[in-house]
Design a protein around this motif. Sequence first.
Motif, mmCIF file in Angstrom:
data_model
loop_
_atom_site.group_PDB
_atom_site.id
_atom_site.type_symbol
_atom_site.label_atom_id
_atom_site.label_comp_id
_atom_site.label_asym_id
_atom_site.label_seq_id
_atom_site.Cartn_x
_atom_site.Cartn_y
_atom_site.Cartn_z
ATOM 1 N N VAL A 1 0.833 -1.200 0.000
ATOM 2 C CA VAL A 1 0.000 0.000 0.000
ATOM 3 C C VAL A 1 0.870 1.252 0.000
ATOM 4 N N SER A 2 0.456 2.226 -0.799
ATOM 5 C CA SER A 2 1.049 3.565 -0.784
ATOM 6 C C SER A 2 -0.074 4.560 -0.576
ATOM 7 N N GLN A 3 0.102 5.465 0.381
ATOM 8 C CA GLN A 3 -0.922 6.484 0.592
ATOM 9 C C GLN A 3 -0.274 7.760 1.101
ATOM 10 N N GLY A 4 -0.985 8.865 0.919
ATOM 11 C CA GLY A 4 -0.423 10.134 1.337
ATOM 12 C C GLY A 4 -1.482 11.158 1.674
ATOM 13 N N HIS A 5 -1.072 12.116 2.477
ATOM 14 C CA HIS A 5 -1.861 13.320 2.727
ATOM 15 C C HIS A 5 -1.160 14.425 1.951
ATOM 16 N N LEU A 6 -1.723 14.773 0.798
ATOM 17 C CA LEU A 6 -1.105 15.738 -0.103
ATOM 18 C C LEU A 6 -2.109 16.833 -0.423
ATOM 19 N N LYS A 7 -1.834 18.029 0.063
ATOM 20 C CA LYS A 7 -2.678 19.189 -0.209
ATOM 21 C C LYS A 7 -1.799 20.346 -0.645
ATOM 22 N N GLY A 8 -2.231 21.036 -1.692
ATOM 23 C CA GLY A 8 -1.409 22.061 -2.300
ATOM 24 C C GLY A 8 -0.965 23.154 -1.356
ATOM 25 N N ALA A 9 -1.862 23.636 -0.514
ATOM 26 C CA ALA A 9 -1.546 24.770 0.348
ATOM 27 C C ALA A 9 -0.812 24.362 1.619
ATOM 28 N N SER A 10 -0.613 23.067 1.826
ATOM 29 C CA SER A 10 -0.029 22.581 3.075
ATOM 30 C C SER A 10 1.477 22.384 2.963
ATOM 31 N N SER A 11 2.167 22.554 4.082
ATOM 32 C CA SER A 11 3.577 22.170 4.184
ATOM 33 C C SER A 11 3.737 21.130 5.290
ATOM 34 N N GLN A 12 2.625 20.417 5.567
ATOM 35 C CA GLN A 12 2.612 19.340 6.554
ATOM 36 C C GLN A 12 2.231 18.020 5.883
ATOM 37 N N ASN A 13 2.562 17.881 4.623
ATOM 38 C CA ASN A 13 2.189 16.686 3.876
ATOM 39 C C ASN A 13 3.003 15.478 4.330
ATOM 40 N N LEU B 1 4.051 -1.731 -18.397
ATOM 41 C CA LEU B 1 3.908 -1.044 -17.120
ATOM 42 C C LEU B 1 3.607 0.434 -17.365
ATOM 43 N N ARG B 2 2.603 0.945 -16.647
ATOM 44 C CA ARG B 2 2.269 2.367 -16.740
ATOM 45 C C ARG B 2 2.120 2.952 -15.340
ATOM 46 N N GLN B 3 2.411 4.239 -15.246
ATOM 47 C CA GLN B 3 2.418 4.910 -13.948
ATOM 48 C C GLN B 3 1.244 5.868 -13.802
ATOM 49 N N ASP B 4 0.594 5.806 -12.629
ATOM 50 C CA ASP B 4 -0.390 6.798 -12.193
ATOM 51 C C ASP B 4 0.184 7.463 -10.951
ATOM 52 N N LEU B 5 0.091 8.779 -10.864
ATOM 53 C CA LEU B 5 0.825 9.505 -9.830
ATOM 54 C C LEU B 5 0.094 10.768 -9.405
ATOM 55 N N THR B 6 0.174 11.074 -8.114
ATOM 56 C CA THR B 6 -0.174 12.396 -7.602
ATOM 57 C C THR B 6 1.039 12.910 -6.849
ATOM 58 N N SER B 7 1.552 14.066 -7.260
ATOM 59 C CA SER B 7 2.769 14.602 -6.654
ATOM 60 C C SER B 7 2.529 16.004 -6.113
ATOM 61 N N TRP B 8 3.375 16.371 -5.152
ATOM 62 C CA TRP B 8 3.340 17.702 -4.546
ATOM 63 C C TRP B 8 4.718 18.325 -4.660
ATOM 64 N N ALA B 9 4.770 19.570 -5.117
ATOM 65 C CA ALA B 9 6.023 20.330 -5.160
ATOM 66 C C ALA B 9 5.675 21.802 -5.272
ATOM 67 N N GLY B 10 6.373 22.625 -4.515
ATOM 68 C CA GLY B 10 6.176 24.062 -4.601
ATOM 69 C C GLY B 10 4.764 24.520 -4.310
ATOM 70 N N ALA C 1 10.573 23.489 -1.354
ATOM 71 C CA ALA C 1 11.311 22.802 -2.416
ATOM 72 C C ALA C 1 11.267 21.282 -2.274
ATOM 73 N N ASP C 2 10.506 20.767 -1.296
ATOM 74 C CA ASP C 2 10.343 19.316 -1.167
ATOM 75 C C ASP C 2 9.597 18.765 -2.380
ATOM 76 N N MET C 3 9.791 17.468 -2.641
ATOM 77 C CA MET C 3 9.062 16.770 -3.703
ATOM 78 C C MET C 3 8.492 15.488 -3.104
ATOM 79 N N MET C 4 7.157 15.375 -3.113
ATOM 80 C CA MET C 4 6.490 14.235 -2.499
ATOM 81 C C MET C 4 5.453 13.676 -3.463
ATOM 82 N N ALA C 5 5.197 12.375 -3.356
ATOM 83 C CA ALA C 5 4.236 11.759 -4.275
ATOM 84 C C ALA C 5 3.812 10.392 -3.771
#
Length: 343
Positions: free
Chosen positions: A40-52, A197-206, A331-335
């Motif tokens: 399992v991969s999961q995340g709390h990713l919100k654009g305005a947050s820096s607590q992801n 193989l194909r990739q589906d992704l949600t990423s956070w940066a800046g 400048a972090d990169m998370m996904a």
Amino acid sequence: MRAAAAALCFVLALISVPAQPAAATVSAVRLPGGKATYVVSQGHLKGASSQNWVRLGSYRFAADGTVTAALYLWWQRHPEARQRTGIVPDLGCTTKAGGSGSRPRTCEVLTAGGFTGAPDESRTGTFTVSGNVLTIRWKIAQTWTEQWYVRPSPDGRLARLDLKHSTLATHGYGYGSNAALGTRRAMSSVKAFPGSLRQDLTSWAGGKLVTSSGQPFGHSAFRACATTTSCLTYLQPSSRGACQKSGGCPKYGGGTRPNISSIQYYLTKISNSDRRDTLWHWCTCLAMERGEFCYTGNSHVKPLMQIIDDKGAFRGWVGAEASFSTGSRAADMMAVFRITDFR
């Protein structure tokens, strides 16, 4: 007369014996998709947050209705430096001459901090399956409930989890089978995988979220190493969107006179006893801008967990990016992402 009395007493004794309750039976709970082990991969990713945060690991489901999680956690609140894996690809798949156009540089592979050790957290909970919806209630101090849609693969050898709702996570992927979590495939099997193989992704940066789906992952283009068989490498010759003059490479990147927009890729095993792999990549021009052979800046570190089906075959990965900047959190990169043939 005595015989009749004795018979009467025997009958009365039988009548007066209280009925014994039937033995209690415990019915087995239906496993999600009929599968016991999930990555399992999961995340709390919100654009305005820096607590992801992102989490990566495994869920194990039991027929008594309990579930156990073992997860790695990366959180912007507690950023972790990149970690050395101890794996240096040999010259069969890398080069010590930085100008080579066909092989990545001979560099020790990095991964996200803590991923070479034990999981950060373990928790238990209960689960139910109603129709095609899995509900998990974790037994922790705060309320945490997850709901996932359960989708069986056409061949019946995998089940996929698509996140429906979570109290804390915003995005997630999961894949399950009845293969033990200690079952994994070698990099030779990864390279030889016959599917697409194909990739589906949600990423956070800046402070921004980016979602993409269906990106091809060219695993067959990776080069096998001669002696470091736990590693595969690939040098992407150029990139249209990354490694540009405007993206941190003003002297050497795409759009400059040298026009170097190649990307160094390293894919390696982390453990012999479980599903952990890692993907590391960075722009060649970023190292050149710093006068380095192996880039020590804000490279992409992406821990992975292999997806293994009921027959023990490799089917891709779920993964998380936890690339914390050496500077500010902006400048972090998370996904969170998946790379698989069953999407």
